[in-house]
Design an enzyme around this catalytic site. Structure first.
Site, PDB file in Angstrom:
ATOM      1  CB  SER A 103      48.491  13.000   3.151  1.00  0.00           C
ATOM      2  OG  SER A 103      49.857  13.040   2.871  1.00  0.00           O
ATOM      3  CG  HIS A 133      52.293  16.362   5.372  1.00  0.00           C
ATOM      4  ND1 HIS A 133      51.872  15.687   6.493  1.00  0.00           N
ATOM      5  CD2 HIS A 133      51.999  15.557   4.316  1.00  0.00           C
ATOM      6  CE1 HIS A 133      51.360  14.513   6.135  1.00  0.00           C
ATOM      7  NE2 HIS A 133      51.409  14.426   4.822  1.00  0.00           N
ATOM      8  CD  GLU A 139      52.064  16.954   9.720  1.00  0.00           C
ATOM      9  OE1 GLU A 139      52.086  16.831  10.972  1.00  0.00           O
ATOM     10  OE2 GLU A 139      52.987  16.544   8.979  1.00  0.00           O
TER      11      GLU A 139
END
EC number: 3.4.15.6
Length: 294
Positions: A137, A179, A206
């Site tokens: 992330s 994401h 993800e």
């Protein structure tokens, strides 16, 4: 199912994860990170500087890496730039085989470690010692020299919708978004490329990772795909439109690399095993380039 052997030479690896990787079940991506770091005997350091809930984040990775058999796993909490210049903390990175950056806020991560002694030691670890550096992330977005700092995620790209900041610089001439499919971020990545056509955009889903072996090649792991957006040959009216207008983008190239994709540059010992377009090969040569220590 028979799989091809992994390339595990100590060229240095990046494991760039789109967020929400599996930490409880098969842990495919984290297991690959551990393998590239040296296996169960590796020293793994977890940097939680991007997160404001550092101890909670550490507990999750302590459990996950412990489940994978890693005995030497250490939390490296960094709350300030003073921490990132602390000799003892820098030494933890200098002795690590695997360095993992958790999620959170990439701007916070760079504000704490960007340009510090710890930052420099991470470059040495990757480029001199052949260590493995992972990030998920925010930790993924921070890996490139140009980092996506913030931006809208509307349905269409817009002029001025995104802003970039300096990243850690393990990769150059790319920008990484995470994401990706889950948060419908293709328009955001197109906005980046339209405003900065010398950059190639990398969008990672993800529970998906782009693994980069310096000087050799890439592979995609996990449940989703990696999307590459290349606008270097495009025609656009970006310079002539107003802020928040949608630009024309003609001849933008897009590569979709689902999990299981593997591309390696040819060597004298291993010739090219499958066709590769010039555009994809150029991307490969760029992301695997052995940039000097910076």
């Amino acid at each position: 199912m028979k799989t091809e052997p992994h390339h595990t030479a100590s060229h240095g690896h990046l494991v760039i994860i789109g967020g929400h990787e599996d930490r409880k079940h098969g842990k495919e991506i984290l297991a690959r990170f551990v393998e590239l770091a040296g296996g169960e005997n590796a020293r793994i350091v977890v940097i939680t500087a991007a997160s404001q809930i550092a101890e909670e984040m550490w507990d999750q990775y302590d459990q996950a890496f412990g489940d994978l058999g890693v005995r030497q796993r250490f939390h490296l909490p960094l709350a300030s730039r003073q921490d990132a210049n602390d000799e003892a903390k820098v030494r933890m990175v200098a002795e690590a085989d695997g360095i993992f950056m958790t999620g959170g806020d990439q701007k916070r991560l760079l504000a704490i470690i960007g340009g510090t002694a710890l930052d420099a030691e991470m470059h040495t670890a990757l480029k001199v010692r052949g260590a493995c550096i992972g990030g998920t992330s925010a930790g993924a977005s921070a890996m490139s020299g140009h980092m996506l700092a913030q931006g809208k995620t509307d349905l269409l790209p817009e002029k001025g919708a995104v802003s970039l900041a300096a990243g850690l610089g393990f990769l150059h001439r790319v920008v990484i978004d995470q994401h990706f499919s889950e948060r419908q971020r293709l328009s955001r990545l197109l906005s980046v490329v339209a405003q900065n056509p010398y950059l190639q955009g990398i969008g990672i889903d993800e529970d998906t990772a782009l693994v980069v072996e310096r000087g050799r090649g890439i592979e995609v792991l996990g449940e989703g795909s990696v999307t590459v957006v290349d606008g270097r040959t495009m025609d656009t009216n970006m310079a002539d439109i107003q802020e928040r207008d949608t630009p024309e983008l003609i001849d933008v190239r897009l590569h979709l690399l689902p999990a299981g994709s593997r591309f390696y540059l040819p060597t004298d010992d291993e010739p090219l095993t499958k066709p590769m377009s010039p555009s994809l090969r150029d991307f490969l040569e760029n992301v695997t380039k052995r940039n000097p220590i910076s």
